[in-house]
Write an enzyme that holds these catalytic residues in place. Sequence first.
Site, short mmCIF file in Angstrom:
data_model
loop_
_atom_site.label_atom_id
_atom_site.label_comp_id
_atom_site.label_asym_id
_atom_site.label_seq_id
_atom_site.Cartn_x
_atom_site.Cartn_y
_atom_site.Cartn_z
N LYS A 44 -62.40 88.40 -55.91
CA LYS A 44 -62.83 88.42 -54.51
C LYS A 44 -63.63 87.15 -54.19
O LYS A 44 -64.09 86.46 -55.11
CB LYS A 44 -63.67 89.67 -54.25
CG LYS A 44 -64.88 89.77 -55.16
CD LYS A 44 -65.43 91.18 -55.20
CE LYS A 44 -66.70 91.20 -56.03
NZ LYS A 44 -67.17 92.57 -56.28
N ARG A 142 -72.48 103.19 -51.14
CA ARG A 142 -72.03 102.01 -50.42
C ARG A 142 -70.58 102.21 -50.00
O ARG A 142 -70.26 102.20 -48.83
CB ARG A 142 -72.19 100.80 -51.36
CG ARG A 142 -71.86 99.48 -50.74
CD ARG A 142 -72.05 98.34 -51.73
NE ARG A 142 -71.04 98.32 -52.78
CZ ARG A 142 -70.85 97.32 -53.63
NH1 ARG A 142 -71.66 96.25 -53.61
NH2 ARG A 142 -69.91 97.37 -54.55
N TYR A 258 -89.23 66.92 -46.52
CA TYR A 258 -89.68 67.63 -45.33
C TYR A 258 -90.91 68.48 -45.63
O TYR A 258 -90.97 69.15 -46.66
CB TYR A 258 -88.57 68.54 -44.80
CG TYR A 258 -87.43 67.79 -44.15
CD1 TYR A 258 -87.64 67.03 -42.99
CD2 TYR A 258 -86.15 67.86 -44.68
CE1 TYR A 258 -86.59 66.35 -42.40
CE2 TYR A 258 -85.09 67.18 -44.08
CZ TYR A 258 -85.32 66.42 -42.94
OH TYR A 258 -84.29 65.76 -42.35
N MET A 311 -80.40 68.89 -46.25
CA MET A 311 -79.01 69.28 -45.99
C MET A 311 -78.03 68.56 -46.92
O MET A 311 -77.10 69.15 -47.44
CB MET A 311 -78.66 68.97 -44.52
CG MET A 311 -77.30 69.50 -44.12
SD MET A 311 -76.87 69.04 -42.43
CE MET A 311 -78.04 69.99 -41.48
C1 PLP Z 1 -67.40 92.71 -57.60
C2 PLP Z 1 -66.96 93.97 -58.21
C3 PLP Z 1 -66.59 94.01 -59.56
C4 PLP Z 1 -66.84 92.87 -60.51
O1 PLP Z 1 -68.21 92.86 -60.81
P1 PLP Z 1 -68.88 91.75 -61.76
O2 PLP Z 1 -70.30 92.19 -61.86
O3 PLP Z 1 -68.72 90.46 -61.06
O4 PLP Z 1 -68.16 91.79 -63.05
C5 PLP Z 1 -66.06 95.20 -60.04
N1 PLP Z 1 -65.92 96.28 -59.23
C6 PLP Z 1 -66.30 96.28 -57.93
C7 PLP Z 1 -66.14 97.50 -57.11
C8 PLP Z 1 -66.84 95.12 -57.38
O5 PLP Z 1 -67.23 95.12 -56.10
#
Ligand code: PLP
Length: 369
Positions: A44, A142, A258, A311
């Site tokens: 993802k 969630r 800054y 930046m």
């Molecule tokens: C992102 C995610 C993973 C992978 O998790 P990592 O901690 O990056 O290994 C697995 N399952 C779900 C549901 C996730 O959202």
Amino acid sequence: MSRSGPAPGGLPAAVLTIDAGAIAANWRLLAGRAAPGRCAAAVKADAYGIGVDAAVPALVGAGCDTFFVAHLDEGSRVRALAPDATVYVLNGLRPGSAGDYAAARLRPVLGSLDEIEEWTSFAQGESSAPPAALHVDTGMNRLGLPPQALPEALRRMTPALLMSHFVSAEIADDAINARQIAAFAAARALAPGVPGSLANSSGLFLGAGALHDLSRPGYALYGGNPTPGRPNPMRPVVTLEATIVQVREVEAGATVGYNARWTARGPRRLATISVGYADGYPRSAFGADDKPGGLALVAGVSCPIAGRVSMDLIVIDVTEAPAAASRRGDVVTLIGDGLEIDDVGERAGTVGYEILTNLGSRYTRRIVR
Ligand SMILES: *Cc1c(COP(=O)(O)O)cnc(C)c1O
């Protein structure tokens, strides 16, 4: 995401190197831990910022045939790179999108009776709707069905996969891990014959109770430490280097950047490097008089960030580095060469996951195979 080539007229400002061979090696190591179950890959957010076009072919080459993404459009990109793979979409079914899933042969991870209703009524009208997974919530609150709703869900569909997700897998002695392992085992007992999936990266290090038919690591594939506080068993994947654009000597009392948050305690040599928060380097890694910040490596010497991250620029204190390696045009390392993404995250008050997923599109990207 754009992939620029080398900047015209010389050195690129900042270079992100992705070691695709290390991604493959990391998957093989995790697949060994997942055995006799199989090992998928979470890709993802554009493979955690690394780029699915680098990660997915490396993973397929290593033997991975199942991928998890968050969104439908991410799934479509993975489908194009891995035509034969199984691709699950974690964030579930957006209303009215069932046809899009079927067209791209993507499997939604369903997490409510409403989603199940929409998917099953769509699938009935299709000769070949793809299978779907079912997410049962074991404590995250969630995504996913509450366990009490699982019997009703299973009356309405037979999922291709039953999954849940850990709340605190990276904290091995957190009591919630054992509660979730038990809750998931109880959920699976209601769905005999349905394959199960529980472990993320850190979950693969929680013992046999976390291992089911399919594991879903993400972070560790990209070099993140799945066992914080213990040595990182993974190979580093990302190196971030930036070029020094200017060097100056300052006297005690000089401030940097800054809002003048950093003050020289004595004569210092400072180097300005061509990377900043617009590149995805965290602004919160600033170094101030009352707060240590991030580090850069100059010829292996740790050089602290001085003042605010701008930046497009960061100032580092190179007084301790060899002068011959910290001149205009020299290259410094912000991630890699032993500077781990977990450390970078901690010094910025965040986690390595966020460092990775913020890796910007402004870098020149090099993929090493
Ligand atoms: C992102 C995610 C993973 C992978 O998790 P990592 O901690 O990056 O290994 C697995 N399952 C779900 C549901 C996730 O959202």
